[in-house]
Design an enzyme around this catalytic site. Structure first.
Site, PDB file in Angstrom:
ATOM      1  CB  ALA A  78      -5.609  -4.482  -4.037  1.00  0.00           C
ATOM      2  CG  LEU A  79      -9.304  -0.225  -1.112  1.00  0.00           C
ATOM      3  CD1 LEU A  79     -10.581   0.420  -0.569  1.00  0.00           C
ATOM      4  CD2 LEU A  79      -8.436   0.814  -1.816  1.00  0.00           C
TER       5      LEU A  79
ATOM      6  CG  HIS B 227      -5.353   2.083  -0.479  1.00  0.00           C
ATOM      7  ND1 HIS B 227      -4.986   0.760  -0.504  1.00  0.00           N
ATOM      8  CD2 HIS B 227      -4.821   2.640  -1.594  1.00  0.00           C
ATOM      9  CE1 HIS B 227      -4.271   0.520  -1.582  1.00  0.00           C
ATOM     10  NE2 HIS B 227      -4.144   1.638  -2.264  1.00  0.00           N
TER      11      HIS B 227
ATOM     12  N   GLY C 136      -0.607   9.378  -0.981  1.00  0.00           N
ATOM     13  CA  GLY C 136       0.391   8.840  -0.051  1.00  0.00           C
ATOM     14  C   GLY C 136       1.818   9.247  -0.401  1.00  0.00           C
TER      15      GLY C 136
ATOM     16  CE  LYS D 149       4.946   1.583  -1.258  1.00  0.00           C
ATOM     17  NZ  LYS D 149       4.546   1.460  -2.611  1.00  0.00           N
TER      18      LYS D 149
ATOM     19  CG  LEU E 247       0.705  -1.137   5.061  1.00  0.00           C
ATOM     20  CD1 LEU E 247      -0.697  -0.825   5.578  1.00  0.00           C
ATOM     21  CD2 LEU E 247       1.067  -2.568   5.411  1.00  0.00           C
ATOM     22  CB  SER E 248       2.781  -1.962  -1.571  1.00  0.00           C
ATOM     23  OG  SER E 248       2.586  -2.158  -2.952  1.00  0.00           O
TER      24      SER E 248
ATOM     25  NE  ARG F 104       3.252  -3.168  -8.695  1.00  0.00           N
ATOM     26  CZ  ARG F 104       2.729  -1.991  -9.024  1.00  0.00           C
ATOM     27  NH1 ARG F 104       2.608  -1.053  -8.120  1.00  0.00           N
ATOM     28  NH2 ARG F 104       2.350  -1.740 -10.261  1.00  0.00           N
TER      29      ARG F 104
END
Ligand code: AMP
Length: 288
Positions: free
Chosen positions: A32-33, A37, A147, A149, A184-185, A187
């Site tokens: 789910a790039l 990513h 990341g 993140k 960005l995620s 999810r």
């Protein structure tokens, strides 16, 4: 861009490289790039002569089976995005093949596996360490790109590398955000537009508060963040100031080593995390 769908195919593709003076960069992902990513892949391409990207939704690191089921799987779109960047290999393993006949060594993760993400997602970091152990053993990268993140995950990786793969270096890439501030995620795909707007406001406040750590007392900033999360109708798991990489929860700023604000909350059915560095030194692994 070679697609390796099994351990064996990957191993035979990589084998000739191991005797060459070529630097291998590795970017592990669950697909789910998004641009977060892709930034890791771009960075890996800049630093290394050969780049491997993995796409694998690792069941072992999901403490919640519903979350595993609902995790977005967008392989065709992912491969289209990667085509533009041309990593050398995309590794697309399946669970049974990846872990068959693997014997894990000891991964002492304490206290990383018992604080913050470790406490709220029991077994999560063990699952992360296991999959990375298999990846690192197979791919033998010089650098692994991950990341900021997932800051606590980076700390786990530093621990794993130190103990089992001292020749591999972590490159921690700064969190990529939307213009709104939202990190960005994958999810985020499951957030409604309204939830997304509120989550972005929380991210902006995290960044603002991080800049004020050391000037304002931490409990004041912490309360401001908790209140904002609750005002949005969300449910916080934690709002903490921690040291990196040991993840000791701090009651005040300790400017002699890296400090970060780490936040996790539930926005409806979606659990989001974010973090930001407080003023002070940054870790050697961080790509400033
Ligand atoms: P995931 O697919 O969620 O396992 O993430 C794969 C890698 O991408 C991990 O190293 C993440 O930390 C990294 N990543 C995810 N989101 C972002 C982001 N917004 N900015 C930078 N890196 C990210």
């Amino acid at each position: 861009m070679y697609l390796a769908e099994s351990r064996e195919k990957l191993a035979s593709f990589l084998k000739p490289l191991f005797s060459e003076p070529i630097r291998i960069g590795f970017v592990p992902t669950m697909g789910a790039l998004h641009q977060g990513h892709l930034t890791l892949v771009e960075q890996a391409k800049r630093s290394c002569g050969f780049v491997v990207v993995s796409i694998f939704v690792n069941k072992r690191q999901f403490n919640d089976p519903e979350d595993f089921k609902a995790y977005p799987r967008l392989l065709h779109q992912d491969l289209d995005l990667l085509q533009n960047l041309q990593p050398d290999v995309v590794f697309l393993p399946v669970e049974e093949d990846l872990f068959s006949r693997v014997q894990f060594p000891d991964f002492p993760l304490h206290p990383l596996d018992t604080v913050l993400e470790g406490a709220f997602r029991l077994g999560h970091f063990r699952g992360v360490a296991e999959v990375l152990w298999v990846f690192f053993t197979l791919i033998r990268p010089h650098q692994v790109f991950m990341g900021q993140k997932d800051l606590q995950q980076c700390a786990v990786v530093e621990r794993l590398l130190q103990r089992h793969f001292p020749e591999i270096h972590l490159v921690m890439v700064p969190t990529v955000r939307e213009a709104s501030g939202l990190a960005l995620s994958s999810r985020n795909l499951r957030l409604s537009p309204e939830e997304k707007g509120k989550a972005a406001a929380i991210s902006r406040l995290i960044l603002k508060c991080a800049g004020q750590v050391g000037q304002e007392p931490w409990p004041v900033l912490q309360k401001m963040l908790q209140d904002e999360i609750q005002r949005a109708g969300f449910n916080p798991d934690y709002v903490a100031l921690v040291s990196y990489p040991d993840f000791v929860v701090l009651s005040k700023h300790k400017p002699s080593y890296p400090n970060a604000i780490c936040v996790a909350y539930h926005a409806g059915k979606v659990r989001l995390i974010d973090n930001a560095w407080a003023p002070g030194p940054l870790p050697a692994s961080f790509l400033a």
